[in-house]
Design an enzyme around this catalytic site. Structure first.
Site, mmCIF file in Angstrom:
data_model
loop_
_atom_site.group_PDB
_atom_site.id
_atom_site.type_symbol
_atom_site.label_atom_id
_atom_site.label_comp_id
_atom_site.label_asym_id
_atom_site.label_seq_id
_atom_site.Cartn_x
_atom_site.Cartn_y
_atom_site.Cartn_z
ATOM 1 N N CYS A 115 2.803 8.504 10.819
ATOM 2 C CA CYS A 115 2.714 9.505 11.897
ATOM 3 C C CYS A 115 3.416 10.781 11.464
ATOM 4 O O CYS A 115 4.231 10.801 10.561
ATOM 5 C CB CYS A 115 3.396 8.982 13.146
ATOM 6 S SG CYS A 115 2.771 7.422 13.706
ATOM 7 N N ARG A 155 -0.828 13.179 5.621
ATOM 8 C CA ARG A 155 -0.090 11.913 5.767
ATOM 9 C C ARG A 155 -0.976 10.788 6.277
ATOM 10 O O ARG A 155 -0.579 9.644 6.308
ATOM 11 C CB ARG A 155 1.086 12.096 6.741
ATOM 12 C CG ARG A 155 2.135 13.097 6.278
ATOM 13 C CD ARG A 155 2.974 13.598 7.451
ATOM 14 N NE ARG A 155 3.795 12.563 8.048
ATOM 15 C CZ ARG A 155 5.052 12.305 7.661
ATOM 16 N NH1 ARG A 155 5.566 12.971 6.657
ATOM 17 N NH2 ARG A 155 5.765 11.365 8.232
ATOM 18 N N TRP A 161 -0.484 7.448 13.070
ATOM 19 C CA TRP A 161 -0.972 6.430 12.143
ATOM 20 C C TRP A 161 -0.635 5.116 12.834
ATOM 21 O O TRP A 161 0.535 4.729 12.921
ATOM 22 C CB TRP A 161 -0.245 6.559 10.804
ATOM 23 C CG TRP A 161 -0.442 5.397 9.890
ATOM 24 C CD1 TRP A 161 0.368 4.316 9.749
ATOM 25 C CD2 TRP A 161 -1.529 5.175 8.990
ATOM 26 N NE1 TRP A 161 -0.134 3.442 8.821
ATOM 27 C CE2 TRP A 161 -1.299 3.941 8.332
ATOM 28 C CE3 TRP A 161 -2.652 5.884 8.657
ATOM 29 C CZ2 TRP A 161 -2.163 3.416 7.380
ATOM 30 C CZ3 TRP A 161 -3.513 5.370 7.696
ATOM 31 C CH2 TRP A 161 -3.278 4.150 7.087
ATOM 32 N N ASN A 206 7.671 9.028 15.369
ATOM 33 C CA ASN A 206 7.219 8.525 14.078
ATOM 34 C C ASN A 206 8.156 7.392 13.706
ATOM 35 O O ASN A 206 9.364 7.582 13.628
ATOM 36 C CB ASN A 206 7.265 9.625 13.008
ATOM 37 C CG ASN A 206 6.961 9.045 11.623
ATOM 38 O OD1 ASN A 206 6.292 8.018 11.517
ATOM 39 N ND2 ASN A 206 7.471 9.677 10.585
ATOM 40 N N GLY A 207 7.604 6.190 13.497
ATOM 41 C CA GLY A 207 8.430 5.044 13.101
ATOM 42 C C GLY A 207 7.958 3.783 13.812
ATOM 43 O O GLY A 207 6.880 3.733 14.395
ATOM 44 N N GLU A 210 -2.514 -7.160 -12.474
ATOM 45 C CA GLU A 210 -2.260 -5.904 -11.759
ATOM 46 C C GLU A 210 -1.788 -4.816 -12.718
ATOM 47 O O GLU A 210 -2.209 -3.666 -12.628
ATOM 48 C CB GLU A 210 -1.248 -6.124 -10.641
ATOM 49 C CG GLU A 210 -0.916 -4.892 -9.833
ATOM 50 C CD GLU A 210 -2.137 -4.242 -9.144
ATOM 51 O OE1 GLU A 210 -3.205 -4.878 -9.082
ATOM 52 O OE2 GLU A 210 -2.003 -3.086 -8.702
ATOM 53 N N LYS A 239 -3.752 -1.255 -13.162
ATOM 54 C CA LYS A 239 -3.061 0.028 -12.954
ATOM 55 C C LYS A 239 -3.279 0.944 -14.150
ATOM 56 O O LYS A 239 -3.572 2.112 -14.027
ATOM 57 C CB LYS A 239 -1.557 -0.203 -12.735
ATOM 58 C CG LYS A 239 -1.197 -0.667 -11.341
ATOM 59 C CD LYS A 239 -1.281 0.392 -10.279
ATOM 60 C CE LYS A 239 -2.437 0.413 -9.343
ATOM 61 N NZ LYS A 239 -3.160 -0.696 -8.903
ATOM 62 N N GLU A 255 -7.263 1.921 -14.600
ATOM 63 C CA GLU A 255 -7.965 2.696 -13.555
ATOM 64 C C GLU A 255 -7.487 4.144 -13.499
ATOM 65 O O GLU A 255 -8.227 5.010 -13.041
ATOM 66 C CB GLU A 255 -7.827 2.039 -12.193
ATOM 67 C CG GLU A 255 -6.471 2.071 -11.573
ATOM 68 C CD GLU A 255 -6.491 1.510 -10.138
ATOM 69 O OE1 GLU A 255 -7.477 1.719 -9.420
ATOM 70 O OE2 GLU A 255 -5.518 0.851 -9.767
ATOM 71 N N HIS A 285 -7.934 -18.628 -27.401
ATOM 72 C CA HIS A 285 -9.296 -19.176 -27.286
ATOM 73 C C HIS A 285 -10.336 -18.081 -27.435
ATOM 74 O O HIS A 285 -11.368 -18.101 -26.770
ATOM 75 C CB HIS A 285 -9.432 -19.906 -25.943
ATOM 76 C CG HIS A 285 -8.528 -21.079 -25.840
ATOM 77 N ND1 HIS A 285 -8.797 -22.289 -26.438
ATOM 78 C CD2 HIS A 285 -7.316 -21.219 -25.248
ATOM 79 C CE1 HIS A 285 -7.800 -23.130 -26.212
ATOM 80 N NE2 HIS A 285 -6.890 -22.512 -25.484
ATOM 81 N N LYS A 307 -11.028 5.444 -2.777
ATOM 82 C CA LYS A 307 -9.874 4.729 -2.208
ATOM 83 C C LYS A 307 -10.330 3.481 -1.466
ATOM 84 O O LYS A 307 -9.663 2.465 -1.480
ATOM 85 C CB LYS A 307 -9.091 5.644 -1.256
ATOM 86 C CG LYS A 307 -7.849 4.990 -0.656
ATOM 87 C CD LYS A 307 -6.869 4.558 -1.718
ATOM 88 C CE LYS A 307 -5.667 3.827 -1.158
ATOM 89 N NZ LYS A 307 -4.841 3.209 -2.231
#
Ligand code: AGP
Length: 608
Positions: free
Chosen positions: A2, A27, A75, A101-102, A481, A485, A488, A504, A603
């Site tokens: 937010c 944001r 948000w 906000n929070g 991962e 990272k 990409e 193998h 995204k």
């Protein structure tokens, strides 16, 4: 997350509020609203959707005259995106109005207490609780009422507040969520972040935790939570707007990497009460969890990798069979599900087409579906039987970091919850693991501060052609991962392998100077992975090792070692990922790639 703004001065407030909110759009938000006080009434407009909707509703602010106001971009965390859940929020007689906000972690307890006292709520938000709580404690002194609620609220908040019987004063208060204040010509402004005020001033006051601000047209005063007046120094902001949106970081990805301690904290802290794991949104009793005979985890990309990590933990801790599948594969095979299967779909965006399709297929077969999602009110969140949110806040960079880390936390909690419910885990071990979990944010912070060493190492591999990541158990999951990272965002080819699988076939690709990143955090597997490191180094590879502090034996088989702090063996992915994220990031930066928006990627992949 937010964003809040507020203004008091000698100019019309609404246009200033709308302009400030437009500077906070980056944001991420799903609804917006403003409230303006014209001296007799507090007018308010708020709506789901983009800021444009609000501007049209208010004719760019013209329908809300007045020289004091507050505004908000939401948000969603508690309560889906809607006009009613949008901020600002009033108390019942509309004499107090709030933007926030929070996350108020104890809002349900406070809400029930207020309802018992006759307060009626119109929204699903935690923020509305603040408006009624202020009303409850208000006796004509705004500062007193604010300090009283501060002693009763748990969680994070940056608040903008207007009290109708104090038409010349605007209040703001901060705990954990950012808040800044600045002077404009003929007034003052509050905001969640620098970009919203740069148009008016570069001299801002950063509000510290539990500080309260009282703004008037020609003055600003600061107080402690004990109502003690304090002096504050302003700070000169030299950033341009673009840098300001990233909080001074060069890229959103780096900013979000640095938000991981908070994302991790915000995801576990509301779910740990008196050393017990409380996941109310799970909607499953201990008996329900005992009745589940298989967990099927389905996701894509990094979300899938967290599923691979959690398989080892669920099976080892809760002794429950777990299958992990790529959503794009799951939806085209005939998976064997039943009403005793729990399907967990994991998704940051909550809109990934393959994952959404897997959810629908699972429900068609009568399986119970739990969503682990970051975007409140997204399709997966709405269609899952239950949803466990990762409170990482909006993630702007295409390459996920903080949402990935928050997903790991959600899965750790879930695995421990299942282990307790199924009698596989006692209080002692639970207490130990929760203590290790609480230590993760500061350990992540420490690793992030170590970025200089990683950057120097990364700069040696800007021209690399092939990079391999190897590990065993959860170290294999984190290798997946780390490899994603890197490739990409830097466009360097990379693969992750179960360390024991390299021989193998793929080991034939190892040449002089090939970089192999070996992750070894599982003590019982150290020696096995060490031998795999020797296999590749004798064939010319340069071996980077990521291992636990104290495991110096690794240095005989590695050319470069990064140590991570000691933590519970199940939680090491949350730490090992930090140097691997930084490694990929600095290689991409060194290669001049578009780190936040890599080529060919989106995204959220909302198509097949
Ligand atoms: C990860 O950095 C990528 N952005 C991508 O693999 C992503 O994890 C995947 O597309 C899944 O997205 P979701 O979590 O929004 O469903």
């Amino acid at each position: 997350m937010c964003g809040i703004v507020g203004y008091i001065g000698n100019r019309q407030a609404a246009p200033i509020l709308l302009d400030g909110l437009s500077k906070l759009e980056y944001r991420g938000y799903d609804s917006a609203g403003i409230a303006v006080y014209n001296g007799s009434e507090i007018g308010m407009e708020k709506a789901k959707g983009r800021l444009k909707v609000l501007s049209e509703l208010t004719h760019d602010g013209a329908t809300l005259p007045g020289t004091m106001g507050i505004g908000h971009t939401r948000w969603a965390t508690h309560g889906s995106p809607s006009d009613t859940n949008a901020h600002p929020h009033f108390n019942q007689n509309q004499s107090i109005v709030v933007v926030h906000n929070g996350i108020i972690e104890n809002y349900l307890k406070l809400k029930k207490r207020l309802e018992r006292k006759g307060y009626n709520f119109v929204s699903e938000t935690d923020t509305e609780v603040i408006a009624h709580l202020l009303d409850y404690y208000y006796d004509g002194n705004p500062l007193r009422a604010v300090t009283k609620i501060m002693h009763r609220m748990e969680g994070s908040y940056a608040l903008g507040l207007i009290f109708k019987d104090h038409p010349d004063e605007l209040y703001a208060v901060r705990k954990d969520s950012p808040l800044i204040v600045g002077r404009t010509d003929g007034g003052s402004i509050i905001a969640s972040d620098v970009p919203a005020v740069l148009k008016y001033t570069r001299d801002v006051y950063f509000i510290e935790n539990e500080e309260i601000v009282r703004l008037k047209e020609d003055s600003m005063e600061f107080f402690t939570v004990d109502e003690e007046p304090i002096e504050k120094e302003s700070v000169r902001i030299e950033w341009d707007v673009n840098a300001a949106e990233k909080g001074g970081y060069e890229h959103f990805m780096l900013k979000e990497m640095n938000e991981q301690p908070k994302a991790v904290t915000d995801t576990f802290s509301p779910r740990i009460k008196n050393d017990q794991i409380v996941i109310e949104e799970l909607g499953m009793s201990d008996e329900d969890m005992q009745r589940i005979d298989k967990i099927m985890i389905v996701a894509c990309g990094s979300a899938y990798h967290t599923g691979v990590t959690s398989k080892y933990i669920f099976e080892d801790l809760a002794r429950i069979p777990v299958e992990v599948d790529l959503a794009s594969e799951f939806r085209y095979r005939r998976p064997i599900l039943s009403d005793r299967t729990l399907v967990i779909v994991i998704s940051q965006s909550g809109e990934t087409a393959d994952t959404l399709a897997a959810l629908r297929e699972s429900k068609k077969q009568g399986a119970r579906v739990l969503g682990i999602v970051n975007v409140v009110g997204s399709s997966i969140a709405r269609e899952a039987d239950n949803v466990m949110y990762t409170w990482a806040g909006p993630e702007i960079a295409v390459a996920t970091t903080k949402a990935y880390s928050a997903q790991l936390i959600a899965l750790y909690l879930l695995a421990m919850k299942f282990a307790c419910a199924r009698g596989q885990m006692g209080e002692e071990l639970l207490r130990e693991m929760l203590s290790d979990l609480r230590a993760l944010p500061s350990q992540i912070e420490m690793l992030l501060n170590n970025k200089g060493k990683i950057q120097r190492f990364a700069n040696r591999y800007l021209a690399a052609r092939d990079v391999f990541f190897i590990g065993r158990g959860v170290d294999y999951a984190i290798s997946l991962e780390g490899s994603l990272k890197l490739k990409e965002i830097s466009y360097i080819h990379s693969e992750a392998y179960a360390a024991g699988e390299l021989k193998h076939g793929t080991i034939s690709l190892i040449e002089e100077g090939t970089l192999v990143a070996a992750v070894l955090t599982q003590k019982e597997l150290y020696k096995k992975t060490l031998s795999n490191m020797v296999e590749v180094s004798t064939r010319g590879a340069f071996v980077l090792a990521v291992t636990n502090e104290g495991n110096t034996e690794v240095e005989r088989a590695a050319d470069y070692v990064i140590y991570i702090p000691e933590t519970n063996k199940y939680f090491t992915n949350s730490l090992a990922i930090i140097p691997l994220q930084l490694f990929g990031y600095y290689i991409a930066v060194g290669r001049g790639c578009d780190v936040d928006k890599p080529r060919n990627l989106a995204k959220s992949v909302t198509v097949e």
